[in-house]
Design an enzyme around this catalytic site. Structure first.
Site, PDB file in Angstrom:
ATOM      1  N   ASP A 111       0.858  -1.191   0.000  1.00  0.00           N
ATOM      2  CA  ASP A 111       0.000   0.000   0.000  1.00  0.00           C
ATOM      3  C   ASP A 111       0.892   1.238   0.000  1.00  0.00           C
ATOM      4  O   ASP A 111       1.979   1.230   0.597  1.00  0.00           O
ATOM      5  CB  ASP A 111      -0.897   0.010   1.237  1.00  0.00           C
ATOM      6  CG  ASP A 111      -1.975  -1.060   1.188  1.00  0.00           C
ATOM      7  OD1 ASP A 111      -2.441  -1.388   0.087  1.00  0.00           O
ATOM      8  OD2 ASP A 111      -2.360  -1.560   2.261  1.00  0.00           O
TER       9      ASP A 111
ATOM     10  N   ASP B 256      -7.156  -1.232  -4.355  1.00  0.00           N
ATOM     11  CA  ASP B 256      -8.225  -0.837  -3.433  1.00  0.00           C
ATOM     12  C   ASP B 256      -9.121   0.218  -4.071  1.00  0.00           C
ATOM     13  O   ASP B 256     -10.344   0.181  -3.912  1.00  0.00           O
ATOM     14  CB  ASP B 256      -7.639  -0.286  -2.134  1.00  0.00           C
ATOM     15  CG  ASP B 256      -6.789  -1.297  -1.384  1.00  0.00           C
ATOM     16  OD1 ASP B 256      -7.052  -2.499  -1.504  1.00  0.00           O
ATOM     17  OD2 ASP B 256      -5.858  -0.857  -0.679  1.00  0.00           O
TER      18      ASP B 256
END
Length: 159
Positions: free
Chosen positions: A120, A138
């Site tokens: 991330d 995401d």
């Protein structure tokens, strides 16, 4: 059970785009830009690029080394279920949304298989408040779900 429908190609294109863009960006951030050595990179007063390895799902739930295989299996099972839904889709927006979700889920599943965690990078923060760190997979998943929700509201109005 129907595995291919009239809008399957559209969904497959969106899945491939979401997956390809996510994986290309992750590769670039990790191996070319070298975010690990440079972090944090402040792009805006409220937005940084960082590297966070997420072994769980949202907010780190289900994190742990033993759960990676389970999370990969769940991602693949969800993608298979979504593919069956895609084969029955009758609206282009539904196909695009499902494709985005599939591509995002498979992008994060590949991270788990290769790295043992999801990479991330995006960190939004205001003062001491910080949103969870996320990636393009995401974004694709949330956009796909958002399109499905939007379509469910607009479809009801059309009737």
């Amino acid at each position: 059970m129907k595995l291919w429908g009239g809008l399957s190609v559209l969904g497959l294109v969106y899945a491939a785009l979401a997956f390809g863009i996510d994986q290309t960006f992750k590769w670039w951030m990790l191996h070319v830009f070298d975010i690990e050595a440079r972090q944090p990179v402040a792009l805006l007063p409220v937005f940084d690029l960082v590297l966070a390895w997420n072994k769980g799902v949202s907010y780190g739930w289900l994190s742990g080394d033993a759960s990676q295989d389970l999370l990969i299996a769940m991602s693949l099972a969800i993608a298979a279920g979504l593919w069956i839904w895609l084969a029955k889709a009758t609206h282009p927006m539904t196909a695009a949304a499902i494709g985005l979700i599939i591509g995002g889920a498979l992008g994060n599943a590949l991270d788990r298989a290769v790295y043992g965690a999801v990479a991330d990078f995006f960190s939004f923060h205001i003062g001491s408040f910080s949103w969870y760190i996320f990636n393009l997979a995401d974004v694709a998943i949330v956009a796909g779900v958002g399109l499905l929700v939007y379509e469910s509201f607009t479809e009801g109005r059309a009737r």
